[in-house]
Design a protein around this motif. Structure first.
Motif, mmCIF file in Angstrom:
data_model
loop_
_atom_site.group_PDB
_atom_site.id
_atom_site.type_symbol
_atom_site.label_atom_id
_atom_site.label_comp_id
_atom_site.label_asym_id
_atom_site.label_seq_id
_atom_site.Cartn_x
_atom_site.Cartn_y
_atom_site.Cartn_z
ATOM 1 N N ASP A 182 0.887 -1.316 -0.033
ATOM 2 C CA ASP A 182 -0.028 -0.090 0.034
ATOM 3 C C ASP A 182 0.814 1.321 -0.051
ATOM 4 O O ASP A 182 0.787 2.420 -0.743
ATOM 5 N N LYS A 183 1.762 1.212 0.807
ATOM 6 C CA LYS A 183 2.909 2.304 1.135
ATOM 7 C C LYS A 183 3.597 2.633 -0.297
ATOM 8 O O LYS A 183 3.648 3.777 -0.325
ATOM 9 N N ILE A 184 4.072 1.661 -0.784
ATOM 10 C CA ILE A 184 4.703 1.651 -1.988
ATOM 11 C C ILE A 184 3.942 2.532 -2.865
ATOM 12 O O ILE A 184 4.322 3.442 -3.736
ATOM 13 N N SER A 185 2.835 1.949 -3.202
ATOM 14 C CA SER A 185 1.995 2.665 -4.199
ATOM 15 C C SER A 185 1.457 3.945 -3.621
ATOM 16 O O SER A 185 1.377 5.072 -4.666
ATOM 17 N N HIS A 201 7.628 14.658 5.482
ATOM 18 C CA HIS A 201 6.138 14.776 5.176
ATOM 19 C C HIS A 201 5.649 13.269 4.988
ATOM 20 O O HIS A 201 4.455 13.169 5.252
ATOM 21 N N LEU A 202 6.608 12.238 4.965
ATOM 22 C CA LEU A 202 6.040 10.843 4.840
ATOM 23 C C LEU A 202 5.713 10.538 6.143
ATOM 24 O O LEU A 202 5.047 9.355 6.334
ATOM 25 N N PHE A 203 6.485 11.091 7.048
ATOM 26 C CA PHE A 203 6.042 10.652 8.510
ATOM 27 C C PHE A 203 5.325 11.923 9.266
ATOM 28 O O PHE A 203 5.807 12.764 9.478
ATOM 29 N N SER A 204 4.194 11.472 9.758
ATOM 30 C CA SER A 204 3.617 12.443 10.618
ATOM 31 C C SER A 204 3.947 12.091 12.141
ATOM 32 O O SER A 204 4.274 11.183 12.403
ATOM 33 N N ASP A 205 3.590 13.169 12.825
ATOM 34 C CA ASP A 205 3.914 13.007 14.139
ATOM 35 C C ASP A 205 3.065 11.879 15.025
ATOM 36 O O ASP A 205 3.510 11.476 15.757
ATOM 37 N N SER A 206 2.001 11.916 14.355
ATOM 38 C CA SER A 206 1.070 10.886 15.086
ATOM 39 C C SER A 206 0.965 9.498 14.436
ATOM 40 O O SER A 206 0.192 8.635 14.463
ATOM 41 N N ILE A 212 5.651 4.049 10.597
ATOM 42 C CA ILE A 212 6.961 4.365 10.491
ATOM 43 C C ILE A 212 7.879 3.392 9.773
ATOM 44 O O ILE A 212 8.549 3.778 8.780
ATOM 45 N N VAL A 213 7.661 2.400 10.214
ATOM 46 C CA VAL A 213 8.565 1.228 9.888
ATOM 47 C C VAL A 213 8.222 0.913 8.528
ATOM 48 O O VAL A 213 9.036 0.789 7.460
ATOM 49 N N VAL A 214 6.892 0.857 8.145
ATOM 50 C CA VAL A 214 6.450 0.299 6.821
ATOM 51 C C VAL A 214 6.755 1.379 5.823
ATOM 52 O O VAL A 214 7.121 0.976 4.764
ATOM 53 N N THR A 215 6.662 2.663 6.202
ATOM 54 C CA THR A 215 6.869 3.868 5.230
ATOM 55 C C THR A 215 8.384 3.472 4.782
ATOM 56 O O THR A 215 8.820 3.722 3.732
ATOM 57 N N PHE A 216 9.319 3.675 6.026
ATOM 58 C CA PHE A 216 10.668 3.251 5.519
ATOM 59 C C PHE A 216 11.063 2.234 4.768
ATOM 60 O O PHE A 216 11.988 2.660 3.891
ATOM 61 N N LEU A 217 10.383 1.017 5.134
ATOM 62 C CA LEU A 217 10.827 -0.162 4.349
ATOM 63 C C LEU A 217 10.326 0.076 2.632
ATOM 64 O O LEU A 217 10.892 -0.268 1.765
ATOM 65 N N ALA A 218 9.206 0.722 2.689
ATOM 66 C CA ALA A 218 8.776 1.194 1.372
ATOM 67 C C ALA A 218 9.515 1.992 0.689
ATOM 68 O O ALA A 218 9.840 1.752 -0.501
ATOM 69 N N LEU A 219 10.277 3.045 1.216
ATOM 70 C CA LEU A 219 11.197 3.881 0.625
ATOM 71 C C LEU A 219 12.423 3.026 0.256
ATOM 72 O O LEU A 219 13.060 3.275 -0.902
ATOM 73 N N LEU A 220 12.870 2.060 1.110
ATOM 74 C CA LEU A 220 14.066 1.299 0.710
ATOM 75 C C LEU A 220 13.898 0.623 -0.511
ATOM 76 O O LEU A 220 14.570 0.487 -1.269
ATOM 77 N N GLU A 221 12.565 0.089 -0.414
ATOM 78 C CA GLU A 221 12.163 -0.931 -1.710
ATOM 79 C C GLU A 221 12.106 -0.080 -2.963
ATOM 80 O O GLU A 221 12.670 -0.710 -3.981
ATOM 81 N N LEU A 222 11.769 1.012 -2.845
ATOM 82 C CA LEU A 222 11.599 2.065 -4.016
ATOM 83 C C LEU A 222 13.061 2.502 -4.477
ATOM 84 O O LEU A 222 13.190 2.657 -5.749
ATOM 85 N N PHE A 227 13.197 3.655 -8.322
ATOM 86 C CA PHE A 227 12.103 4.634 -8.625
ATOM 87 C C PHE A 227 12.272 5.949 -8.191
ATOM 88 O O PHE A 227 12.178 6.893 -8.926
ATOM 89 N N LEU A 228 12.920 5.962 -6.934
ATOM 90 C CA LEU A 228 13.355 7.245 -6.559
ATOM 91 C C LEU A 228 14.779 7.220 -5.916
ATOM 92 O O LEU A 228 15.703 6.219 -5.762
#
Lengths: 250, 190, 190
Positions: A182-185, A201-206, A212-222, A227-228
């Motif tokens: 989901d996060k990757i897409s 901006h990808l990580f909000s305080d809340s 946070i972990v999922v977002t970070f893993l998605a970034l690494l994957e991309l 892709f980025l």
């Protein structure tokens, strides 16, 4: 005159006096002083009957009214003597002036009330976390005042107090669990439009820890998928995530 | 200033960002330094943006307080915001406090004694409430016996009553008309 | 849904208020409850608003995080925001750094996590500034998972604030309140 339900309360002698004049529908510049004085005294007696404290201000005004009333009952002899020197001084004059002055602010207060009711419906947001935008390398430390430290602390307390006012609803918020896919897409979609995004901006305080972990893993994957790319011009500067093709395009 | 339409729009956009980040009232001078445009131009641009918000009936509005500007919510949406956040209820001021505040607002700087003279009653409680709520503050001392405190209104006062500055206060003479004379005045007055 | 154009605009306006006041990402479900419209409709309306922001190149943008939406500034304006937020005189510490320093001074030894619990915001940058300026230092490790670093103030701190020892720090009345808040945060954190 009887007050058989409940005695109205007044902010002070002027408030009461003004009320009586208004009720009698008489010209304020020509107050029937005898009538108003009687009503005023009647009211004070009622206050006592109802065990309400009659403050000294009310009594002083009663005395003033009686004094004016008696002056106005004096024969015209006095008036004749003064007639040459000055125009007749109405014993009510000073009272009327003060009454009109009071009335101005009483009306202004009513206007304030209306405005208060409207403008209390405005909400302000709290300040963003400004430190994330500060160039720290520009800041030099010089002599400091203990008061600045204490006031920083007090501001913090104040901020927390304000923040907790907005917290009441928080417990009911349930964030859906999100998968790496989901996060990757999501990130891909976002970058299709924006080409670049501030890392924060990808990580909000809340965000939850898992998010946070999922977002970070998605970034690494991309990044692995080419892709980025991630850029930072210097330490503490913002970290910018860019879509690869847009990097090439520049 | 040779600012074309595009530039104006961009400056508006930047100002919107700055107001959002800052949260508190932000002074025109600060914005003008950040953007390197003259304060008068910045002021005009903000006022344009403010009007645009109003015309579009946006969820946000820009308010002015002493040449500072602040972003806040549209009063209309109060009920919805309350439903979302359940903010603490603001009970509003008592009549006594409102009277004292009105006197101080129009006659500042003024002593407690003078306020009480106009109202005809003691006003110490109302004054301490107003001080607590930061609607008034001490503006110095009168140089006479006892050196009594002089009171004046604060920026919180302006904000709470939707005033951009003290000059925005409705003229006190407008309140001089007396209700029970009203009909007469309307008919016969010049 | 029989929503005409006017209603859509009004709903957008309300949503804008809600996002503004909430600050954090706000879930579509919550907005849909507040407005009493189906989530799909709310979602579509927010996406419309988002597009509108982009089309007009506004100073604000709406970002989506897991079916939650958040209002934030346009990334383009970062340089201006930075200029606004960086103190021009380059002296003294920022509000954030002072807050962190105050917490460490009064609650030392303390971990970064505890500091952040009290402030309610990330504080790593402020801590690294304070370490750089030698106002705080590592005082050891907490013997628990992860062995987090414990921070305390330095002699430079005492000197900078004209204190001869830590006991010279003025007592702060509201200190108990702060502990209370911290407990609350710990509870909701889990």
């Amino acid at each position: 005159m009887t007050y058989n339900v409940k005695l109205e309360t007044f902010e002070g002698p002027f408030d009461l006096l003004y009320h009586l004049i208004e009720k009698a529908e008489v010209d304020i510049y020509n107050i029937p002083i005898a009538q108003i004085t009687d009503q005023y005294i009647q009211y004070i007696q009622d206050m006592q009957k109802f065990d309400l404290e009659v403050t000294s201000e009310f009594l002083v005004m009663a005395a003033t009214l009686i004094e004016i009333k008696s002056k106005m009952l004096l024969p015209n002899k006095h008036e004749e003597q003064l007639a040459i020197a000055i125009d007749e001084i109405d014993p009510r004059q000073d009272l009327i002036a003060r009454l009109i002055e009071y009335k101005k602010y009483k009306t202004a207060a009513e206007e304030f009330k209306k405005r208060e009711d409207v403008f209390k419906k405005i909400f302000y947001k709290s300040q963003e976390q400004l430190d994330q935008y500060i160039k720290y390398d520009d800041i030099e430390l010089v002599e400091m005042d203990l008061n600045t430290l204490i006031s920083a602390f007090n501001k913090l307390l104040e901020k927390r107090k304000n923040h907790s006012k907005l917290q009441a609803y928080v417990d009911e918020i349930q964030r859906d669990e999100v998968t790496i896919e989901d996060k990757i897409s999501q990130i891909q979609q976002y970058l299709e439009i924006h080409h670049a995004v501030d890392f924060h901006h990808l990580f909000s305080d809340s965000c939850s820890k898992s998010e946070i972990v999922v977002t970070f893993l998605a970034l690494l994957e991309l990044i692995k998928l080419n892709f980025l790319t991630v850029q930072q011009s210097r330490i503490f500067d913002k970290i910018i995530i860019k879509k690869i093709d847009s990097v090439n395009g520049v | 200033m040779g600012c074309n339409f595009m530039e104006d729009k961009e400056i508006q956009s930047i100002i919107e960002s700055l107001l959002f980040i800052w949260g508190d009232p932000l002074n025109v001078k600060n914005i003008s330094e950040v953007l390197d445009f003259p304060p008068e131009f910045i002021r005009k641009t903000i006022l344009d943006l403010k009007k645009q918000y109003e015309a579009e009936d946006r969820g946000l509005q820009i308010i002015e307080i002493n040449n500072s500007f602040q972003l806040c919510t549209n009063t209309k949406h109060y009920d919805y915001i309350q439903k979302l956040c359940t903010p603490t209820q603001n009970k509003g001021l008592t009549q006594a406090a409102l009277e004292v505040l009105a006197i101080i607002a129009y006659k500042q700087p003024i002593t407690r004694h003078e306020v009480e003279g106009i109202r005809g009653v003691k006003s110490d409680k109302a004054i301490s409430t107003l001080l607590d709520k930061e609607l008034i503050l001490e503006k110095g001392r009168l140089e006479k016996t006892g050196r009594p405190i002089l009171y004046g209104t604060t920026e919180t006062f302006l904000k709470a009553f939707g005033l951009s500055c003290l000059e925005d206060l409705p003229a006190i003479e407008d309140f001089e008309k007396l209700d029970f004379d009203e009909n007469e005045i309307n008919k016969t007055d010049e």
